[in-house]
Design a protein around this motif. Structure first.
Motif, short mmCIF file in Angstrom:
data_model
loop_
_atom_site.label_atom_id
_atom_site.label_comp_id
_atom_site.label_asym_id
_atom_site.label_seq_id
_atom_site.Cartn_x
_atom_site.Cartn_y
_atom_site.Cartn_z
N ASP A 37 0.80 -1.23 0.00
CA ASP A 37 0.00 0.00 0.00
C ASP A 37 0.83 1.27 0.00
N GLN A 38 2.13 1.14 -0.30
CA GLN A 38 3.01 2.31 -0.37
C GLN A 38 3.86 2.22 -1.63
N PHE A 52 4.74 0.73 -7.99
CA PHE A 52 3.51 0.71 -7.19
C PHE A 52 2.47 -0.13 -7.91
N SER A 74 8.33 8.34 -4.77
CA SER A 74 8.28 7.30 -3.74
C SER A 74 8.08 7.89 -2.35
N THR A 77 2.12 9.14 -1.80
CA THR A 77 1.13 8.17 -1.34
C THR A 77 0.40 7.57 -2.54
#
Length: 358
Positions: A37-38, A52, A74, A77
């Motif tokens: 989730d990051q 991502f 990075s 969000t």
């Protein structure tokens, strides 16, 4: 810095006219479970990249730099539509297109960042940078069905090395060092390792090394994971590919099965080793280890993974110390011995590929 007195280019940094790395290849960028989730920032082949997952789980890769004020993306969000910069909130989709600038309706046509070709397969994330000649992928990423066949249990991790990536290749191509470096885990008798029957072959793109150690004492990891009756017939099969290596090691009870039978039983350890340069002098090492427990599968898998991690910790110490000493002593010649045959062939393949790219 020379690898041997017969191969003077082996450890040299590429001159400006020659790429440092073979570019027209799929390289490992991440293991699938790293992307949650990051956003994940990582430098690969000298390129800062942010990785991502999109809303549907697909992996994306962009240049890790917001086109507004250069903050790494990075540091931002993840949202349903993409990655949002952590400085002024610009939102970028998986193609690098800016979808939103908070407080501003018009989005400039230049508001975008470069996107890279990326593909997830068998829980391995591959990235293609390519060259001017081949900016688009010329082939599909490698298949590694050890992860997807259901025949094995596996896990893995990522290491960062303060050493050039080809030193990691050298280490993996030469398993004779196991008897000296890994006495507590997968090593075994050092003399047997150094005198193992060995066959080396290559086809210009792949190098294969096969080593057999019949009637040998199983090392600690093997005994901890499998109910051997006594001595074992042991094998090590190494396949070098430009961006990764596949290593199949294992053993059967002595005189029970042929070591050239591809369907032989016994204890198996199948290792995937994605070796991706970060820079000319630093590297990422993505590894997984798969095994075939005979009983108590989760406990045995955990033991094999733990023991494997211990061996890689030991390798990391050796390789980084080796490179520090190479830097300290400078370009002094080094000799070759019989166990270097596979590693030297791998280096020649990489050198030929580097020089073929303009």
């Amino acid at each position: 810095m020379s690898a041997s007195n017969t191969d003077p280019l082996a450890y040299e940094i590429a001159p400006p006219s020659i790429p440092c790395f073979p570019m027209d290849q799929w390289y490992v960028a991440a293991l699938g479970w790293e992307l949650k989730d990051q956003p994940l920032g990582r430098t690969l082949l000298n390129r800062p990249v942010v990785l991502f997952r999109t809303a549907d789980g697909t992996v994306a890769a962009l240049e890790d730099r917001c086109c507004h004020r250069a903050l790494p993306l990075s540091n931002g969000t993840l949202e349903e539509r993409g990655v949002r910069c952590g400085y002024h909130g610009l939102l970028f989709n998986s193609e690098g297109e800016c979808l939103e600038i908070p407080g501003q309706e018009k989005i400039p046509s230049k508001a975008r960042v470069p996107a890279y070709h990326v593909h997830e397969q068998d829980q391995i994330v591959w990235i293609w940078f390519g060259s001017e000649t081949h900016p688009e992928p010329t082939c599909e990423p490698p298949v590694y069905d050890v992860h997807s066949s259901g025949k094995y249990l596996f896990d893995g991790d990522v290491y960062h090395y303060d050493a050039p990536y080809q030193l990691i290749h050298d280490n993996l191509m030469d398993l004779s060092h196991l008897g000296y470096v890994h006495l507590r885990t997968i090593g075994g008798n050092a003399s047997i390792h150094m005198n193992a029957q060995m066959k080396v072959e290559d086809n210009g793109e792949m190098v294969r090394v096969v080593r057999h150690m019949p009637d040998s004492v199983p090392p600690p990891t093997y005994n901890a994971a499998y109910p051997f009756k006594g001595n074992v017939d042991r094998w090590q099969e190494i396949e070098f590919h430009i961006s990764h290596l596949r290593i199949w090691t294992g053993a059967v009870d002595v005189n029970t099965e042929a070591l050239d039978d591809p369907d032989r039983g016994g204890f198996h350890m199948r290792g995937f080793h994605g070796v991706t340069p970060e820079t000319e002098t630093t590297s990422h090492y993505f590894w997984t280890i798969a095994t075939n427990p005979k009983s108590d599968p989760e406990t045995v898998k955990a033991k094999v993974v733990e023991q494997t991690m211990l061996t890689f910790d030991e390798d990391k110490v050796v390789i980084e110390a080796q490179y520090r000493n190479m830097c300290r002593f400078g370009a002094l010649p080094m000799i070759d011995i019989h166990v270097d045959a596979g590693a030297n062939r791998a280096r020649r393949i990489i050198e030929q590929l580097r020089r073929s790219i303009r």
